[in-house]
Design an enzyme around this catalytic site. Structure first.
Site, PDB file in Angstrom:
ATOM      1  N   SER A 128       0.845  -1.192   0.000  1.00  0.00           N
ATOM      2  CA  SER A 128       0.000   0.000   0.000  1.00  0.00           C
ATOM      3  C   SER A 128       0.877   1.238   0.000  1.00  0.00           C
ATOM      4  CB  SER A 128      -0.919   0.010   1.229  1.00  0.00           C
ATOM      5  OG  SER A 128      -0.155   0.108   2.423  1.00  0.00           O
ATOM      6  N   LYS A 129       0.231   2.412  -0.011  1.00  0.00           N
ATOM      7  CA  LYS A 129       0.973   3.670  -0.070  1.00  0.00           C
ATOM      8  C   LYS A 129       1.854   3.893   1.147  1.00  0.00           C
ATOM      9  CE  LYS A 129      -2.117   6.227  -3.130  1.00  0.00           C
ATOM     10  NZ  LYS A 129      -2.981   7.429  -3.283  1.00  0.00           N
ATOM     11  N   ARG A 130       1.504   3.294   2.262  1.00  0.00           N
ATOM     12  CA  ARG A 130       2.338   3.495   3.450  1.00  0.00           C
ATOM     13  C   ARG A 130       3.710   2.829   3.299  1.00  0.00           C
ATOM     14  NH1 ARG A 130       2.257  -0.776   7.250  1.00  0.00           N
ATOM     15  NH2 ARG A 130       0.875  -2.492   6.684  1.00  0.00           N
TER      16      ARG A 130
END
Length: 619
Positions: free
Chosen positions: A376-378
């Site tokens: 994910s973006k994290r």
């Protein structure tokens, strides 16, 4: 599952102008049979320890369900006479295998099936079918890449199809971004929304407007595989709550699977919303020979019951739409991520119901973050466009993505697209999830940067220097020399700006204020550079004559009494660059010697550096 309908059933059994003993008896039989069926379902599946026990339980349920159908038919006849159509005996009802075998479904016309399914090509025919609800993510790009490699390595074709049935989230901008991302990766397709083809339209929204799904839905309705279901969300929630109370998995058994045409028409006349559900047969094994996972077996009892294939809005659900599209576009191999594995048995049921040939499936491993969670973006950038903006090369992206779940059995790690195409084979696909390692990605990309030819280097790195406002234009001798120098020093193009600025500046004051500035060798070397005629002569040739640096080093070594290599070279570099690390000094000062008005960033020429050195050391 019939609980919400008890009041209606009892009312139906006891109402009318002339209730009679036959009506009451039929109603009682219906209720008792339905209760028997309901109690059979109430048994947790875990109690069926053997296949024989499961078969026995299925037989009990089949008998109860069949009795319910007969009782309902007798009930209607007792009220309305034999002149009305007995839906229990003329309609195909969902039920166990034994019951379904008793009430046969009409067969589709074989010629119509042949006409609606695209002819099978000689080579494999694959597809990439993204939803235009965002950008192209690395997982989607890898799926497209593996489909492309599989097709091209065997002389096949790839189709691009846009699945834009999510009207609220699908946008033309997202579709354009996905196509741009695929093209940037160097992937091409033989048919698609942008180039057309014989099996179009290639957008699901256009296929809806063309009536393609409605035609196939009508076939499923006519064959008895699909029915209208008027269950409300409230009723579904009650069923789920009941299953939870009984500590069972929720398996949908819609009463509308057995509804009469009259009852259905009554709901239609009231304009009650409905969906179309596919009848899932009981206790049927579905076996798939997956190219990656091997043999995979499902039992239809584990699929959660009848599933929706068309929403209330008339929009086809994923499993229905993808089957129709793949069959009519002649797709022979479906290569996708393992997250789609549970869609496969439902899709196979639809393939079989429509009389289509089932394609070969290959479910590829997922891509996970280093902590083995979903990427994910994290965890950083996740889209192709993000990495493109960061200065990753398309060839580096393709190389790294190809190694996420696949290898050719050798130790080779750097590939160009031709090598990947020639060596790609699905038998080398891993079954386990791949870990996205950004450091490894940078390492792979760095190799591709260093493999750029001179023309590509000046074009790509030069444009990056323009973007980062170091030069005005990506042309000229300074840009040529700078880009070649940077090619061997960066892993991604976005690093070029900081790397070049570091070369151009001369932070002598910072050096002398640090611990490194206390090195006595700096003063000795500086004195030689500034006072020795031989040193000055070689400094004038630095960057012009390839041997000048070697001769300059020899002069400084002699002036300092023959010091060893490390004690000699480090102070020399510090004096000329004010940095302990950097590029070849000949290349650096060769680049600086051709600096012109095209250079926007601040830079310090060699003569200016020597003046600053003299002033700071007071020599």
């Amino acid at each position: 599952w019939l609980k919400p309908f008890w009041p209606k059933m009892l009312s139906f059994a006891g109402s009318g102008p002339a209730p009679c003993a036959a009506t009451a008896a039929a109603a009682s039989a219906l209720r008792n049979s339905a209760l028997t069926a309901r109690r059979s379902w109430a048994l947790p599946r875990q109690v069926y320890q053997t296949r024989g026990e499961r078969a026995a339980a299925a037989a009990v349920l089949a008998s109860a369900a069949a009795a319910a159908c007969v009782a309902r038919t007798n009930l209607r006849r007792s009220r309305f006479g034999d002149g009305l159509r007995a839906s229990g005996s003329s309609r195909r009802h969902r039920g166990p295998v034994s019951l379904c075998a008793t009430v046969a479904a009409p067969q589709l016309d074989s010629q119509a099936e042949a006409d609606s399914e695209a002819p099978r090509p000689a080579g494999p025919r694959v597809r990439f079918a993204p939803s235009p609800t965002g950008v192209l993510h690395v997982g989607g790009a890898r799926t497209a890449l593996f489909n492309w490699l599989f097709a091209k390595s065997q002389g096949g074709q790839m189709v691009l199809r846009i699945e834009d049935t999510d009207v609220a989230r699908s946008t033309p901008e997202s579709e354009a971004a996905i196509i741009e991302g695929l093209k940037w990766c160097g992937l091409t397709w033989d048919e698609g929304p942008d180039i057309g083809g014989p099996c179009g339209p290639y957008r699901q929204s256009d296929r809806i407007n063309a009536g393609i799904y409605q035609e196939q839905l009508d076939k499923l309705i006519a064959s008895g595989h699909v029915y209208r279901c008027f269950l409300t969300e409230k009723e579904l929630d009650e069923m789920r709550a009941e299953a939870e109370r009984l500590e069972q998995a929720f398996v949908l058994q819609s009463p509308w699977a057995l509804a009469t045409q009259e009852h259905i028409q009554e709901m239609l006349d009231k304009e009650v919303p409905f969906v179309y559900r596919f009848r899932v047969p009981f206790d049927k094994e579905i076996i798939v020979e997956d190219l990656v996972l091997g043999e995979v077996i499902w039992n239809t009892d584990d699929l959660g019951g009848d599933f929706v294939i068309v929403r209330q809005t008339g929009t086809p659900m994923y499993n229905f739409g993808v089957v129709v599209d793949d069959a009519q576009m002649g797709i022979t191999h479906v290569l996708r991520a393992q997250e789609h594995l549970m869609n496969t048995p439902r899709q196979i049921l639809i393939y079989e119901a429509l009389g289509y040939k089932v394609p070969t499936f290959a479910h590829m491993p997922l891509i996970l973050a280093p902590d083995r969670s979903k990427l994910s973006k994290r965890h950083g950038a996740v889209s192709v466009s993000d990495y493109q903006r960061q200065g990753y090369l398309a060839s580096g992206m393709v190389n790294y993505l190809a190694q996420l779940g696949w290898n050719d059995g050798t130790n080779q790690e750097i590939y160009n697209i031709e090598e990947l195409t020639n060596s790609f084979n699905m038998s080398r696909m891993s079954k386990v999830a791949a870990i996205f390692d950004k450091d490894k990605f940078r390492w792979v990309n760095g190799h591709h940067v260093r493999n750029l030819d001179e023309e590509q280097t000046q074009k790509l790195i030069g444009q990056e220097l323009v973007t980062q406002e170091i030069v005005k234009e990506a042309s000229g001798e300074f840009v040529r020399r700078a880009t070649l120098l940077l090619r061997d020093r960066v892993s991604v193009l976005s690093e070029c700006g900081d790397e070049l600025r570091q070369m151009l500046k001369y932070p002598l004051e910072d050096l002398l204020a640090s611990d490194a500035g206390d090195d006595e060798g700096i003063k000795q070397t500086a004195k030689c550079l500034l006072t020795d005629p031989k040193a000055k002569e070689q400094l004038a040739l630095l960057g012009k004559d390839p041997e000048a640096l070697t001769r300059l080093t020899a002069v400084v070594k002699e002036a300092r009494g023959g010091v060893k290599k490390k004690a000699l070279l480090r102070p020399l570099r510090l004096c000329l660059t004010a940095s302990s690390a950097g590029p070849d000094l000949n290349l650096l000062f060769g680049m600086l010697s051709v600096a012109d008005d095209n250079v926007v960033a601040e830079y310090v020429l060699l003569e200016d550096r020597l003046k600053a050195l003299e002033a700071q050391l007071e020599l």
